[in-house]
Design a protein around this motif. Structure first.
Motif, mmCIF file in Angstrom:
data_model
loop_
_atom_site.group_PDB
_atom_site.id
_atom_site.type_symbol
_atom_site.label_atom_id
_atom_site.label_comp_id
_atom_site.label_asym_id
_atom_site.label_seq_id
_atom_site.Cartn_x
_atom_site.Cartn_y
_atom_site.Cartn_z
ATOM 1 N N UNK A 249 12.916 -7.520 12.987
ATOM 2 C CA UNK A 249 12.245 -6.436 12.277
ATOM 3 C C UNK A 249 11.825 -5.341 13.244
ATOM 4 N N UNK A 250 11.387 -5.720 14.444
ATOM 5 C CA UNK A 250 11.004 -4.717 15.444
ATOM 6 C C UNK A 250 12.178 -3.820 15.784
ATOM 7 N N UNK A 251 13.342 -4.429 16.015
ATOM 8 C CA UNK A 251 14.520 -3.653 16.376
ATOM 9 C C UNK A 251 14.899 -2.679 15.261
ATOM 10 N N UNK A 252 14.900 -3.162 14.014
ATOM 11 C CA UNK A 252 15.243 -2.293 12.888
ATOM 12 C C UNK A 252 14.218 -1.179 12.719
ATOM 13 N N UNK A 253 12.946 -1.507 12.856
ATOM 14 C CA UNK A 253 11.897 -0.501 12.690
ATOM 15 C C UNK A 253 11.993 0.578 13.752
ATOM 16 N N UNK B 241 13.309 3.494 5.893
ATOM 17 C CA UNK B 241 12.547 2.352 6.393
ATOM 18 C C UNK B 241 11.562 1.841 5.347
ATOM 19 N N UNK B 242 10.926 2.752 4.626
ATOM 20 C CA UNK B 242 10.011 2.327 3.574
ATOM 21 C C UNK B 242 10.711 1.552 2.481
ATOM 22 N N UNK B 243 11.906 2.017 2.109
ATOM 23 C CA UNK B 243 12.673 1.317 1.079
ATOM 24 C C UNK B 243 13.085 -0.076 1.567
ATOM 25 N N UNK B 244 13.517 -0.152 2.810
ATOM 26 C CA UNK B 244 13.941 -1.432 3.373
ATOM 27 C C UNK B 244 12.759 -2.367 3.561
ATOM 28 N N UNK C 180 0.838 -1.201 0.000
ATOM 29 C CA UNK C 180 0.000 0.000 0.000
ATOM 30 C C UNK C 180 0.870 1.247 0.000
ATOM 31 N N UNK C 181 1.947 1.242 0.801
ATOM 32 C CA UNK C 181 2.828 2.417 0.857
ATOM 33 C C UNK C 181 3.487 2.663 -0.495
ATOM 34 N N UNK C 182 4.020 1.603 -1.111
ATOM 35 C CA UNK C 182 4.718 1.768 -2.390
ATOM 36 C C UNK C 182 3.786 2.247 -3.495
#
Length: 448
Positions: free
Chosen positions: A219-223, A131-134, A68-70
């Motif tokens: 994923x939580x840590x990266x986000x 973050x969106x790109x990743x 949805x974001x992309x």
């Protein structure tokens, strides 16, 4: 004499220290806040908690959020990460119970141009875009992981159980479906083999939930790293504590060397003189000479050694606290200050039975503050106020009418700050040029 009375209105307005206390479960232990913490603390009981299912929901919705974001936010260009950051901070609550505040600052003045410039200068705006790109490749990995470790075992379990039921009922599986339509693990027409396949699928499914939890933690840590700002206040406090500990270590070494030097140059020399005098006394006694002067000399040396030892011990632990509680010891400070020429007043309302380390720390800190007033403040009057609030916080305020301008980085005040921070408290200093100077010690403690 200690005079208990209600705190003044001005004291009641002082900011109170709030020591953050982690929420606790009914067992009294700290609440588990993340999937990783749950995996480390209760690895054998992980599957009976909500964390695998929270992690599953978090990973399962990642592809949809990314898609949805992309598809919708790319026209925003550099600001495309802003709506995603808002959604991700909300979604992060599924796998992180710690709050994630909005890291974006409010614009100082209204207007879209001002808001745009502010957002463009913020680091978190660009990390949210990153973050969106990743998140795009992460969503692909999440889908692949869920397919391999969950959907395949679940399909194996379902088909194996279905074949087991058909075989037990005596129904030919090929009459219901073709063997080629079933997973290869289920082609065996032995009912016990089908139960084995189902059990194996269940084991793989349970292991898959562990992998899902581990992936959600990563994923939580990266986000969280990309959509929130680091707590600079906490980092500053950590730096202060590190420097404070270094100063405490240096001061401890210096104090140890001082004690060694005082013992060597003072009491040890006096006791050596006593031993030599006693040897001379025995020699003179054997000869029948008058030994009265030697006895007097030995007595004087011994008394001097006792006095020097008492002074050294007093520097280690205050004599006032050996005989009294903190309230009386603080009142004794004001009496000594009065005798030194300062006009003093005391308002002390403290319970008995405070922790020993708190009493010693507060006493030495207050004593240092009185010493600073006498040496540097050029004050004529000093006020000491001490109280213990129902929430378990001890407040001690020393205020003088001197010239002000006290610097927190001065040697005396640094020692006070180090002592109080060691107790988990803080020091609040107000000292404008021209005075007055007010230093408040705030220490969390509870009377025993």
């Amino acid at each position: 004499m200690v005079m208990p009375r209600a705190a003044s209105d001005e004291q009641a307005k002082m900011d109170r220290v709030r020591i953050p206390v982690p929420p606790v479960e009914s067992s009294g232990r700290a609440t588990i806040a993340t999937p990783g913490a749950a995996l480390r603390r209760h690895p054998m009981r992980l599957l009976v908690t909500s964390w695998p299912w929270r992690s599953l929901a978090y990973l399962a919705t990642t592809p949809a959020v990314s898609m949805v974001w992309a598809m919708t936010c790319w026209p925003l260009l550099a600001l495309a990460g802003l709506p995603l950051g808002r959604v991700e901070r909300w979604r992060l609550r599924w796998v992180d119970r710690r709050p994630v505040p909005n890291p974006h600052a409010a614009a100082a003045s209204p207007g879209f141009a001002t808001w745009m410039r502010l957002r463009a200068r913020e680091r978190v705006t660009w990390t949210e875009l990153l973050h969106g790109v990743v998140l795009v490749p992460l969503s692909v990995l999440s889908f692949a992981l869920l397919t391999v470790v969950l959907l395949v075992p679940a399909a194996t379990i379902a088909s194996s159980i279905a074949l087991f039921v058909l075989l037990v009922l005596g129904v030919d599986p090929t009459a219901v479906t073709t063997v080629s339509d079933l997973p290869t693990s289920t082609v065996n027409e032995n009912p016990l083999a089908q139960l084995g396949f189902a059990a194996l699928g269940a084991l793989v499914l349970m292991l898959g939930l562990y992998l899902v939890t581990l992936a959600a933690e990563g994923q939580r840590h990266l986000t969280r790293l990309l959509i929130s700002e680091p707590d600079t206040k906490l980092a500053g406090q950590l730096d202060d504590i590190t420097r404070s500990r270094a100063r405490i270590t240096t001061a401890f070494d210096a104090e140890r060397r001082r004690i060694e030097r005082d013992l060597h140059d003072g009491a040890q020399q006096r006791l050596t003189a006593v031993i030599m005098t006693l040897g001379s006394l025995r020699y003179q006694h054997d000869r029948g000479d008058d030994i009265t002067p030697l006895i007097d000399q030995a007595r004087a040396d011994a008394q001097q050694a006792v006095n020097e030892l008492r002074d050294i011990v007093h520097g280690i632990y205050p004599a006032a606290l050996r005989d009294h509680d903190l309230a009386e010891a603080l009142d004794e400070l004001t009496v000594r200050a009065e005798a030194a020429g300062l006009s003093t007043s005391a308002h002390i309302d403290l319970p008995a039975g405070l922790p020993g380390d708190v009493e010693v720390g507060i006493y030495f800190a207050a004593s240092e503050l009185f010493t600073n007033v006498a040496k540097h403040a050029q004050a004529g009057a000093v006020l000491l106020a001490a109280r213990h609030t129902p929430d378990g916080t001890l407040y001690v305020t020393v205020e003088d009418d001197g010239r002000g301008g006290a610097r927190p980085d001065g040697t005396g005040l640094l020692g006070v700050i180090d002592r109080i921070e060691t107790l988990g408290g803080r020091v609040k200093i107000t000292s404008p040029v021209g005075g007055p100077t007010r230093v408040t010690l705030e220490v969390p403690c509870a009377s025993s």
